[in-house]
Design an enzyme around this catalytic site. Structure first.
Site: not given
Ligand code: HDE
Length: 706
Positions: A81, A154, A345, A368
């Site tokens: 993202h 999402n 988060h 996060y």
């Molecule tokens: Fe994320 N995800 N994600 N994700 N995600 C990040 O956090 C992660 C997942 C989502 O505009 C990171 O600050 C793991 C699902 C959005 O700043 C990180 C897993 C969904 C955004 C991270 C998931 C999301 C992130 C990268 C599986 C939809 C952007 C930068 C266990 C429900 C937020 C950050 C923004 C961002 C980890 C799965 C949505 C690395 C480990 C499912 C919208 O922490």
């Protein structure tokens, strides 16, 4: 365990599918997968948890190491993202929204809560284009009177994987390949399809990613989903499971794949510019926040497990309950300070909103924080203006890198007797819902997670024929970019299980008929009732609000007509822009001079929702102008035309149909009326073997081109 033969070109590895459906590839040789401490790993598919459907355990050092390492992979842009656009706004609840949750921001329709929302693509870097085929992030920070609540979702209601353990693997597979550094922000390559074709749990979301949902017309026109099941708790402690939904007031809209490719060339900031321009113009985008509420008993009766993030609950089964509206009304003052430094988060919860035991959500709770520690340089990222709660914040956490607050007083601990008015616990604080937990410590996926195909089939069969054709085309495009034939045949095997007709179409178009692998599913898919709510085209819009109309002119055009069209388009709520050979001035037949918004090559028709062709003249010999017109026609756009444009229309192979409208007489009204309903899909339908879905309303009989 179900076995499938090894299909990788370079190894004889066998893939075994456990009862939960996840793939295991094991070795007896000296190539064991280990932790960074050299400890061999026995299961790389599942987190350690209390019972197959229970919560994750903190002692899972393998998972913690793997996810920590993954989170720190990029400095400092987000590892996923990275490319995002954000805006400030407010959320106002409807009357009665507080029925399910005690959360303060849902109680009073007279109290608006400030929000900051960031939309994003997933795979590309911070400077990548806005319109790859990709999932869009939809993250909202509510600065409530009880602390910050982040809804980090999402634009697709399901996810690729069921267990957080697999997130680094999945993300690695979709990002650019590590040896060559490409493709950037594209899933159309071997490693992505290798991973998803080995992990059947991904098949449902892959189907969504191949649909038009992955190429939205505007960030203002995407839906948002919390994906996981969450738990709301009311003032009396009664809990309800929910799925979160955001619905755009402008309707859900997409571009076509050919448009997406061309828009990326014409304006790589297409979505960011569109959101910015709408907010600057005071045309504030709005979304309705809804929930699908359901009880634990109801959940037990579903065909799937509500803790499985690869499944959705059809709206026809649990209807949406609207809770309130979000309006985005202010662009950030500084992109870095706000959009870049905002730290979302899923663990930022307020009293009345809680997690479920979804194993994907459980892993996110750790990830996060960890990623912000790296990205924002330490534990004080909550002090950045964009992340600060707008209610009082006080505790005994102290010091650390980049501490802004100057903490006063003698006590930095509690209990203490020296400063009795210092921070203390309160009965109205966050108290976790006392859900009973038991089970053995296992790395195991619940068997209730093992149906990987039925909902993918349901999604496909809920689409109109036009949308189905787009999905088939997307599979063909993506798989045509996959070099390793065994990966293609494996994916075709999954499609056979989802929908034979789709599978055959894709195989045929690839020139691979009859080559699909035979895959034995862990659980046989079943036919679920279609869910019309999953189709975009089955819910047609009837408005020009928030859309854009472009008019192509050249010297000698009719200035009075241009003025009348502009007035009608703007009255209908759309933006009107003029495209001409020169940016400076274009002289009308009556001598009026008009300044253009774009030159022809700088404002291609792909950036508009409907077009008017008001001249030909020198444009007949200009390839960008011919492309402008033929693209508009081929992208099924409604076109207002004049007699004088005929030579250009002929050169661009425009054929008469209900969407080519003579602007003379009452033509402008007919043009607006037809353009309100979107595209003339029949043009594309002519190329598919099934007719398009009939429109809900009879189209007004348009005046034909003379
Ligand atoms: Fe994320 N995800 N994600 N994700 N995600 C990040 O956090 C992660 C997942 C989502 O505009 C990171 O600050 C793991 C699902 C959005 O700043 C990180 C897993 C969904 C955004 C991270 C998931 C999301 C992130 C990268 C599986 C939809 C952007 C930068 C266990 C429900 C937020 C950050 C923004 C961002 C980890 C799965 C949505 C690395 C480990 C499912 C919208 O922490």
């Amino acid at each position: 365990m179900a076995k499938t033969k090894g299909t990788s070109r370079s190894s004889s590895t066998e893939t075994e599918y456990a009862p939960g459906g996840e793939p295991h590839q094991r070795t007896t040789g000296d190539n064991a997968l280990t932790t960074n401490q050299g400890v061999a790993v026995s299961d790389d598919q599942n987190m350690l948890r209390a019972g197959a459907r229970g919560p994750a355990l903190l002692e899972d050092f393998h998972f913690l190491e793997k996810i920590t390492h993954f989170d720190h992979e990029r400095i400092p842009e987000r590892v996923v993202h990275a490319r995002g656009s954000g805006a400030h706004g407010v959320f106002t609840p409807y009357k009665g929204a507080g029925k399910y949750s005690r959360a303060a921001f849902l109680q009073d329709p007279n109290v608006a809560t400030p929000v900051f929302t960031r939309f994003s693509t997933v795979a590309g870097g911070a400077g990548s284009v806005d319109l790859p085929r990709d999932v869009r992030g939809f993250a909202v920070k509510f600065y409530t009177s009880e602390g910050n609540f982040d809804l980090v979702g999402n634009n697709i209601p399901v996810f690729f994987i069921q267990d957080s353990m697999k997130f680094p693997d999945f993300v690695h597979s979709v990002k650019m390949e590590p040896d060559r550094g490409f493709p950037q922000n594209a899933s159309a390559h071997d490693t992505f399809w290798d991973f998803v074709s080995l992990a059947p749990e991904a098949q449902h979301m892959v189907m969504w990613a191949m649909s038009d949902r992955a190429i939205p017309r505007s960030l203002r026109m995407i839906e948002g989903f919390g994906v996981h099941t969450f738990r709301l708790v009311d003032a009396k402690g009664k809990a309800t499971f929910v799925k979160w939904h955001w619905r755009p007031v402008l309707g859900t809209q997409s571009v076509t794949w050919d448009e997406a490719c061309k828009i990326n060339g014409a304006d790589q900031d297409f979505h960011r510019r569109d959101l910015w321009a709408a907010i600057q113009a005071g045309s504030f985008p709005e979304w309705e926040l809804s929930i699908q509420p359901f009880s634990e008993e109801q959940a037990a009766g579903f065909d799937f497990d509500v803790l499985d993030p690869t499944k959705l609950i059809p709206e026809e089964v649990v209807p949406l309950v609207p809770l309130g509206k979000m309006v985005l009304n202010r662009w950030p003052d500084n992109f870095f300070a706000e959009t870049e430094q905002v730290a979302f988060h899923p663990g930022h919860l307020v009293p009345g909103i809680e997690f479920s035991d979804d194993p994907l959500l459980q892993g996110r709770i750790f990830s996060y924080t960890d990623t912000q520690l790296l990205r924002l340089g330490g534990p004080n990222f909550h002090e950045l203006e964009i992340n600060k709660p707008k209610c009082p914040m006080r505790n005994f956490q102290r010091d650390g890198l980049k501490r802004q607050q100057v903490d006063k007083g003698r006590t930095n601990y509690e209990p203490n007797s020296i400063e009795p008015n210092g921070p203390r616990e309160t009965p109205r604080g966050f108290a976790t819902y006392p859900q009973p937990v038991n089970g053995a410590k296992v790395r195991e996926r619940s068997e209730t997670f093992s149906d990987h195909y039925s909902q993918a089939r349901m999604f496909y069969r809920s689409q109109t024929p036009i949308e189905q054709a787009h999905i088939a085309n997307a599979y063909v495009f993506e798989l045509s970019k996959v070099e390793i034939v065994a990966i293609r045949t494996r994916q075709l095997g999954h499609l056979q299980l989802i929908d034979k007709d789709l599978a055959d179409k894709v195989a045929d178009a690839l020139g691979m008929a009859g080559m699909a692998d035979s895959i034995t599913p862990v659980r046989e898919p079943i036919d679920l009732d279609p869910s019309p709510a999953l189709s975009i085209l089955a819910k047609p819009i009837d408005a020009l609000d928030g859309r854009k109309v472009g008019a192509l002119i050249a010297d000698g055009f009719d200035a009075a007509l241009l003025g009348r069209i502009r007035a009608a388009v703007e009255k209908a709520g759309a933006v009107f822009e003029v495209v001409a050979p020169k940016i400076g001035k274009t002289v009308a037949a009556d001598g009026t001079e008009v300044t253009a918004d774009h030159i022809v090559a700088g404002g291609p028709s792909v950036i508009f929702d409907a077009v008017c062709v008001l001249a030909a003249g020198p444009l007949v010999d200009a390839p960008p102008a011919i492309d402008w017109v033929s693209d508009a026609f081929n992208h099924c756009k409604v076109m207002g035309v004049v007699e004088e444009a005929q030579p250009l229309l002929a050169k661009a192979n425009v054929v008469d149909d209900d969407g080519v409208i003579d602007l003379g007489g009452k033509g402008i009204a007919t043009f607006i009326d037809t353009a309100r309903r979107g595209r003339i899909w029949a043009r594309e339908g002519a190329q598919t073997d099934k007719p398009p879905a009939p429109p809900k309303k009879e189209p007004a009989k348009p005046a034909k081109r003379r």
